[in-house]
Structure formats: C-alpha cells, structure tokens
Write a protein that holds these residues in place. Structure first.
Motif, PDB file in Angstrom:
ATOM      1  N   VAL A  18      -7.201 -16.459   2.334  1.00 19.79           N
ATOM      2  CA  VAL A  18      -6.953 -15.026   2.504  1.00 19.79           C
ATOM      3  C   VAL A  18      -5.767 -14.829   3.435  1.00 19.79           C
ATOM      4  O   VAL A  18      -5.750 -15.377   4.543  1.00 19.79           O
TER       5      VAL A  18
ATOM      6  N   LEU B  37      -2.335  -8.733   4.524  1.00 16.78           N
ATOM      7  CA  LEU B  37      -1.448  -7.950   3.663  1.00 16.78           C
ATOM      8  C   LEU B  37      -0.268  -7.406   4.473  1.00 16.78           C
ATOM      9  O   LEU B  37      -0.469  -6.812   5.531  1.00 16.78           O
TER      10      LEU B  37
ATOM     11  N   GLU C  74      -1.600  -4.910   7.544  1.00 17.57           N
ATOM     12  CA  GLU C  74      -3.057  -4.832   7.584  1.00 17.57           C
ATOM     13  C   GLU C  74      -3.580  -5.047   8.997  1.00 17.57           C
ATOM     14  O   GLU C  74      -3.181  -5.985   9.698  1.00 17.57           O
TER      15      GLU C  74
ATOM     16  N   ARG D   5     -12.025  -8.356   4.989  1.00 17.24           N
ATOM     17  CA  ARG D   5     -11.692  -9.072   3.742  1.00 17.24           C
ATOM     18  C   ARG D   5     -12.029 -10.554   3.857  1.00 17.24           C
ATOM     19  O   ARG D   5     -12.461 -11.174   2.885  1.00 17.24           O
TER      20      ARG D   5
ATOM     21  N   ALA E 131     -14.643 -12.613   1.470  1.00 16.24           N
ATOM     22  CA  ALA E 131     -13.853 -13.499   0.611  1.00 16.24           C
ATOM     23  C   ALA E 131     -14.711 -14.461  -0.210  1.00 16.24           C
ATOM     24  O   ALA E 131     -14.398 -14.707  -1.381  1.00 16.24           O
TER      25      ALA E 131
ATOM     26  N   SER F 184     -15.462 -13.552  -3.705  1.00 20.57           N
ATOM     27  CA  SER F 184     -14.397 -13.577  -4.713  1.00 20.57           C
ATOM     28  C   SER F 184     -14.341 -14.914  -5.452  1.00 20.57           C
ATOM     29  O   SER F 184     -13.636 -15.031  -6.458  1.00 20.57           O
TER      30      SER F 184
ATOM     31  N   TYR G 223     -13.443  -6.817  -2.681  1.00 21.04           N
ATOM     32  CA  TYR G 223     -12.423  -7.700  -2.102  1.00 21.04           C
ATOM     33  C   TYR G 223     -11.113  -7.594  -2.873  1.00 21.04           C
ATOM     34  O   TYR G 223     -10.043  -7.385  -2.288  1.00 21.04           O
ATOM     35  N   TRP G 224     -11.169  -7.727  -4.197  1.00 21.88           N
ATOM     36  CA  TRP G 224      -9.936  -7.720  -4.979  1.00 21.88           C
ATOM     37  C   TRP G 224      -9.287  -6.346  -4.995  1.00 21.88           C
ATOM     38  O   TRP G 224      -8.054  -6.236  -5.036  1.00 21.88           O
TER      39      TRP G 224
ATOM     40  N   LYS H  80      -9.292  -4.278  -2.439  1.00 27.78           N
ATOM     41  CA  LYS H  80      -8.610  -4.121  -1.151  1.00 27.78           C
ATOM     42  C   LYS H  80      -7.334  -4.948  -1.067  1.00 27.78           C
ATOM     43  O   LYS H  80      -6.432  -4.620  -0.292  1.00 27.78           O
ATOM     44  N   THR H  81      -7.239  -6.005  -1.841  1.00 22.27           N
ATOM     45  CA  THR H  81      -6.017  -6.804  -1.798  1.00 22.27           C
ATOM     46  C   THR H  81      -4.855  -6.108  -2.490  1.00 22.27           C
ATOM     47  O   THR H  81      -3.710  -6.534  -2.349  1.00 22.27           O
TER      48      THR H  81
ATOM     49  N   SER I 189      -5.406  -5.617 -10.055  1.00 20.56           N
ATOM     50  CA  SER I 189      -5.982  -6.622  -9.167  1.00 20.56           C
ATOM     51  C   SER I 189      -7.408  -6.999  -9.576  1.00 20.56           C
ATOM     52  O   SER I 189      -7.758  -8.181  -9.599  1.00 20.56           O
TER      53      SER I 189
END
Length: 376
Positions: A86, A89, A191, A199, A203, A206, A218-219, A221-222, A263
């Motif tokens: 991870v 961002l 971020e 996240r 993780a 995911s 999770y995905w 928010k990415t 995403s």
C-alpha cells in the motif's frame, strides 16, 4: 474487517519526569551517603544528565510505538504500508469537462491541441485547466468536448461551478468561447496519516476477489485521496453499489465516479459475476435555525465567545456531512455550542433525522441568531 481491536494503551518506557528524578536522586544519595542541596553543583550536573536520559526514554517509546499501525506517523507509516503493498496517495489535481464552441460551421475538421489552457473567470491566472489531449471537431460540428486537469494539485482547484472556467488563454482560430460543463472536482492534498492508516488496516481484504465488503471500500479509496468515506450496499444478488464521499462532505462529480468505477471493477479485483455500480450519495437536507445567548457575567469577552460559538456551529456542519449514514443529531450541535461558551441555546432545527447508509446530511442556509447577553 473489524475496526482496531480495543487494546490497552501501550508504553514501552516510563518517562514520568518527577518520578524518575526522585528515584534517581534517592539512589545517588543512598550510594554516596551524601545529601545534595538544591544549589549543590554536583546535584545540578546530575539533574542535567538525567534530563538527557529522560528525553532518550521519550524517544525510545515514540520510535518503538512507530512499529505499530495505530501509532505510526509520516514516513514510518509509509514503511508499514510497504508490508502490504500500500502506497500513500499523492496530491491530485482537479478535473473537469470543457466544451469548445466554434464561431461558425466549418467544412473542414478543426483541432483543439492538447495542453490548451483555460483560466477561471475573474481569476488571477494562478489556477487554470489544461486539456488532457487533442480533440478534433468534425466538419459541420459546432463544438467539441475534452477533459482538462488543473495546473496545480490540491483542493484549491475544486468547486468551480459550471461555466466558471471560461477564459481561453491560448487563442484558437474559429473558437468563439469555451466553458466547463461539470463542476471541477477530484483535487486532493497528499493522503493524510489517518486516511492512509485506514487503507493499510483494510488492505488484507483486497487480497481476495471473493467480494468482501472492505475490499470494495479499499479499492474505491485508492481512486483518489479526496475520498473520505465509502458506502456499500448490495440491493440484489450479485450486485454491488459503491458510493464515495469527498473531503468536506462534497459530492463527487462524474470524473471521480468514473475513477472509482475503474478502480473497483477491474477483473482482478472483483468477482466475475458482480454487477458493480458507482453513484453519488443521496443528499438529505436539513436546516440550522438556532438562537444563542451569552452570560452577562462574560460581557467583556462576549465577542470572543460569540466567535467561538459560531466556529463550533461550523465544526458541527463539517462533522455532520463528513461521513455517510451519520444521523442528523441536534444534541451534538447544542453540546458544541454550550462547550464553546453559550449560556442558553434555543434550537428550532435541526430535529433528529435518520440518514441512510448511502446518504449524507447537508445543511441548507443556516439561520444563526445571537440573542445577546442574559442572566437566565
């Protein structure tokens, strides 16, 4: 995946200053057989050395805690993130859709080059939007659409309304005017530690493509650092509805919704049978209509208290719309006003209102009245 397990607070070293000094001084006096007065040079030197030791204890405790997710900050959090693949961002620039209108109908194609700059109406030129790619307006057509990105990253590029981005900085032949057709949005700062920590926590979800709830969160928010919360629902078998909410309680525009969809719907991230839908939160409007009074005993500082109360109301407004499914709670508002110094609060609205898990409460124009000083 559950929230952080409720564990007791951990402390690796004791650094209570007075307790350490008392024990160390007693130990020194017991071993030397000498009682040191406060002005004794040896005692002063000893205490100076103990001050450095105490600071080392604090440093050791802080650095050891940095190995644990709930306590890690800044670069240590980045290192913990690498254990799960991870990455924090980065800051992102706002985007919007631009419409270039021609002055006349042409018999040949017209090109709007990539990199064309369009400024904000009545702006100072520091913020402008750049077309992401070239577009070709076919013969006979009167306009062309293209996505554009702000020249600077961060939230500063958000919130320009439709038609506000309309100053063509690179004049083009046959282009009469240009305007944005969507609200600018998606700009975000780097971020934050709290968002990044969350996240990292989810993780592991995911890693599965079996459709766990937190995997979708999770995905989602990415997709953007501006996403502060994600709602999820499955109204029908094999159907997943993902609802993102942006920082400040802002409603995501189409660009963010598209980024989230891309995403979460990747073939290696979702079950093959899932039908994924991404949509904006439904807004639940409420009014703030309050009158507050300040004690006559606080006349001298009434202006300061009034400012604090108004700030408390603004904080409540932000709190209320910073999470999906947060019920409209007048008790929270009134409590904040009292804590800020109000003697009496008359709250006509809001009233308690349940908010659905895919909804967000947003205030209308507030009516905040300062009733003056009172003894009641």
């Amino acid at each position: 995946m559950p929230a952080f397990i409720d564990l007791p607070k951990i402390q690796f070293t004791d650094y209570d200053v007075q307790s350490i000094l008392d024990k160390a001084l007693n130990s020194l006096q017991n071993k030397t057989g000498k009682v040191y007065s406060k002005a004794d040079p040896d005692r002063i030197l000893f205490l100076a050395l103990m001050d450095q030791i105490i600071q080392l204890r604090v440093l050791i405790d802080r650095e050891k805690k940095a190995d644990l997710l709930p306590y890690a900050r800044r670069v240590m959090l980045d290192y913990l993130g690498t254990l799960y693949g991870v990455v924090r961002l980065p800051a992102a620039a706002a985007t919007t859709q631009l419409r270039f209108n021609l002055s006349t109908q042409l018999s040949t194609a017209s090109t709007v080059p990539g990199g064309t700059r369009v400024g904000v109406q009545n702006g100072d030129g520091t913020i402008f939007f750049i077309t992401n790619q070239a577009i070709i307006i076919p013969p006979g057509a009167m306009f062309g659409m293209v996505e554009a990105t702000a020249n600077v990253t961060g939230e500063v590029g958000n919130g320009f309304t439709v038609g506000q981005v309309n100053t063509l900085m690179d004049p083009l032949a046959f282009v009469a005017n240009v305007t944005n057709t969507t609200l600018t949005g998606g700009g975000a700062e780097t971020e934050t530690d709290d968002a990044f920590r969350e996240r990292i926590r989810i993780a592991p979800e995911s890693f599965s493509t079996a459709g766990p709830r937190d995997a979708y969160i999770y995905w989602a928010k990415t997709a953007s650092a501006s996403i502060i919360d994600v709602g999820l629902d499955s109204p029908a078998p094999y159907e997943a509805v993902v609802v993102p909410l942006l920082t400040g309680g802002n409603i995501p525009g189409q660009e963010i919704l598209d980024a989230v969809y891309e995403s979460v719907s990747a073939r290696n991230r979702r079950p093959l049978t899932d039908l994924v839908k991404v949509q904006a939160p439904k807004e639940v409007s409420y009014d703030i209509d309050v009158t507050f009074y300040i004690s006559s005993a606080s006349t001298a500082e009434s202006e300061v208290i009034e400012a604090k109360i108004r700030t408390a109301i603004d904080d409540y407004r932000l709190w209320q719309k910073s999470r999906l499914g947060r019920d409209i709670n007048p008790t929270n508002l009134i409590g904040r006003m009292y804590a800020a110094g109000a003697l009496r609060v008359e709250a006509r609205s809001p009233v308690f209102t349940a908010v659905g898990k895919l909804e967000v409460a947003r205030e209308t124009a507030p009516n905040i009245i300062y009733g003056g000083l009172t003894d009641d």
